[in-house]
Structures are given as C-alpha cells and as structure tokens.
Design an enzyme around this catalytic site. Sequence first.
Site, PDB file in Angstrom:
ATOM      1  N   ASP A  89      68.557  35.988  50.310  1.00  0.00           N
ATOM      2  CA  ASP A  89      68.510  37.402  50.651  1.00  0.00           C
ATOM      3  C   ASP A  89      67.677  38.112  49.586  1.00  0.00           C
ATOM      4  OD1 ASP A  89      70.182  37.688  48.485  1.00  0.00           O
ATOM      5  OD2 ASP A  89      71.957  38.179  49.652  1.00  0.00           O
ATOM      6  N   ASP A 271      75.781  34.655  58.490  1.00  0.00           N
ATOM      7  CA  ASP A 271      76.299  34.253  57.177  1.00  0.00           C
ATOM      8  C   ASP A 271      77.461  35.173  56.843  1.00  0.00           C
ATOM      9  OD1 ASP A 271      75.650  36.132  54.514  1.00  0.00           O
ATOM     10  OD2 ASP A 271      74.438  36.618  56.269  1.00  0.00           O
ATOM     11  N   CYS A 309      91.435  17.749  63.019  1.00  0.00           N
ATOM     12  CA  CYS A 309      90.279  18.177  62.228  1.00  0.00           C
ATOM     13  C   CYS A 309      89.804  17.020  61.353  1.00  0.00           C
ATOM     14  CB  CYS A 309      90.652  19.379  61.359  1.00  0.00           C
ATOM     15  SG  CYS A 309      89.337  19.920  60.230  1.00  0.00           S
ATOM     16  N   CYS A 311      87.723  17.354  58.685  1.00  0.00           N
ATOM     17  CA  CYS A 311      87.230  17.796  57.372  1.00  0.00           C
ATOM     18  C   CYS A 311      87.860  16.942  56.274  1.00  0.00           C
ATOM     19  CB  CYS A 311      87.535  19.283  57.158  1.00  0.00           C
ATOM     20  SG  CYS A 311      89.227  19.622  56.592  1.00  0.00           S
ATOM     21  N   CYS A 314      91.741  17.720  55.824  1.00  0.00           N
ATOM     22  CA  CYS A 314      92.652  17.331  56.902  1.00  0.00           C
ATOM     23  C   CYS A 314      92.738  15.821  57.091  1.00  0.00           C
ATOM     24  CB  CYS A 314      92.234  18.005  58.202  1.00  0.00           C
ATOM     25  SG  CYS A 314      92.502  19.799  58.218  1.00  0.00           S
ATOM     26  N   HIS A 340      87.660  22.989  54.201  1.00  0.00           N
ATOM     27  CA  HIS A 340      88.195  23.085  55.570  1.00  0.00           C
ATOM     28  C   HIS A 340      87.577  24.263  56.316  1.00  0.00           C
ATOM     29  CE1 HIS A 340      90.905  23.216  59.000  1.00  0.00           C
ATOM     30  NE2 HIS A 340      90.961  24.529  58.778  1.00  0.00           N
TER      31      HIS A 340
END
Length: 376
Positions: A89, A271, A309, A311, A314, A340
């Site tokens: 940015d 974002d 999940c 991830c 998890c 996560h």
Amino acid sequence: MYKIIAKDGKAKRAILETVHGTIQTPVFMNVGTVAAIKGAVSTEDLQQIGTQVELSNTYHLHVRPGDTVIRKLGGLHKFMVWDKPILTDSGGFQVFSLAGLRKIKEEGVYFNSHVDGRRIFMGPEESMQIQSNLASTIAMAFDECPSSVADRRYVEQSVARTTRWLARCKEEMTRLNHLEDTINPRQLLFGINQGAIFDDIRISHADTIAAMELDGYAIGGLAVGESHAEMYHILDVTVPHLPEHKPTYLMGVGTPANILEAVDRGVDFFDCVYPTRNGRHGHLYTAHGKINLLNARFELDDRPIEEGCQCPACRTYSRAYIRHLLKAKEMLGYRLCVLHNLYFYNKMMEEIREAIEKGCYKEYKQAKLAGFENQE
C-alpha cells in the site's frame, strides 16, 4: 495481464499474470504490515496455508528498517523470502490513521514518525520511489483517505487532490520502471477511488481514474466508520464505473460476510487485518460463525477448532490445548489461531472461485451466510 475466466452475475472469476506469478481471483491478500504476519507466521507457513499474495505497508517499512536497506538487500521478496506476489500500500492510509501526527499539503504529507518522532515527508513521487525500492509486484497510488463522515466540501477537495496525486504517481512510476537499476521494472500501479459515502463524488472519481489506463483499481475509504449497508451501496454505485477488464480491489475489507457481499458486486481483491488480529485474541472463524476460544466452555473441549479443517492447528491440536496456550500467553497459541484464521479465509476464497466457475455463486453465498448465523 488480467483475464476473466467466468462470471456469475457481477461476480468475476479471473487471473492476473504478474512478474511474480499468477494470482487467481477473487483473492484475499494476507496482511504482513512490516514484512511479517503478526503471530510468528513465516513465509513457509504462508505457502502451506494457500496464501497467494502478501501485503506490506510502505510507510512502516520506510520508517523501519528503511526502504533503502531493503533495496540493498535485493528487494522485499528476497528480504522476507517470499517468491509470490506482494502488494504494497502507498502510505496513504496513514494520512487517515495517523491524523494526529500529520499535515497534508498539495506537495504531499508531513508525518511525525510513530516510532521515534522524526519528521517524514511523503508525496506521490516519494511513495512511488519507496515502493520501487521495495520492488513489490503491485504498488498502490498515494492518496488521501478522508473520513466516511467528513463534510462534502472537504471530501470534494480531498478527492480532487488525490486525482492530481494519481497523475504524478503514474508519471513517476513510468520513469522508475524505465531506469536501468530498477529491481522490478514490471511493477504494476493501482489507482484508488475515494469519495466517502457521496454517490456522485464516488462515481465522478471512478469515471476520471478509469480513463487513466491503470493496471488496476481500488476502492478506498470504506470500512472506516460507515455502516455495512452504506458500504454495499457505495459498491453498487461505484464498481460499474470502474473498468471490468481490470482488477477491482476493496481496501481493508473485511469480515467473511463483507467479502461474500462484495464479490457479488464485482470486487475481486481484498485485504484485512481481521483474521490475524482476531486470531491473536482467540476469536476464530468457522463455517458456523466466530467462536471465542477463551470462553470457559472450551476448557475440556478435545475437538479441533473446526471439524474437517486441514489447517496446521486443526490437524493436530485441540481447542482445550490452544485455549490453554492463549491463557498462558504462549506465542504458540497466537500462532496457531492466526494460521487457522488465514487458512479459513484463503480456503473460502478458493470455494468462492469454484462457485463462480460452476455458476452457483448466489446459492453458495446464501448457504455460507446462513452457516455463519448458526453459532455453537
């Protein structure tokens, strides 16, 4: 090059070819303000959880360690060891967020550093030079982000100045990309639409910047105090005035529900710090809504954060264990929760892309939103 693969209503499924690889859209860019995701998350982790684009902050990296330092080390990709696209940015949002530490003039903005108080000047040319030193994939134009509740006259003057700054950004970016020693001579430039919650100012500004033939277009100045209904209305009136054949980026947004609604209105880049910030406070996203892992009812809960999940958290750890880590203020707890949440966002974007391709996006959106309302 940006190419639309499929459409479902206004929702777009596209690809953006860049010098650092292809971005599949709609996409959620994972926010690493100072070239790192808060919560001890490495770039190797980002690869593992399906991150496509990392976002860093021009102002913060200029203040520390310094963009010239990063340039000497080969640019931001080498510095943080990340080989996929990076969006930087422009520092323009700090014109809004550091209101007590800045003074806006036609040439640019004078800041007092939030780190050591030293005087900093940043204008369109300086922002482009800093981002060129960082050698990001996508550079954002330098703008002012007026408050969503600012009065009409101020917003009109601010938007006019942002337009003048955009012309200066484009000219400077072209010059920098033609220098022999530029690290990334194929750096892309996105312009930013502003106008608070005034329909006519937003539309007029969108028409003006659309004619400037930029690489992409962002909608800024939302999620800064207005209601969700007002945000969606501004998208409804503004997005149709931005080029459909270019990426459309809604800056700083947002919740999973915000993203689902914005995709339905033609937005394909997002974002937000929510997944990382909420994760560090034990607030975790699931298909059944958000849970607060610090609640006592999870003390003996041996289930993962979300069943099914994949991830890193998890696949291995229980809610009870992660809750214990958070209560003990162990960094591993923050890290697992951030991983996560980012995985959840990245996976949701993958599902969104699939739903648009299959022509069932509205059904997917409705089912997803309904699921969020079913809190455990």
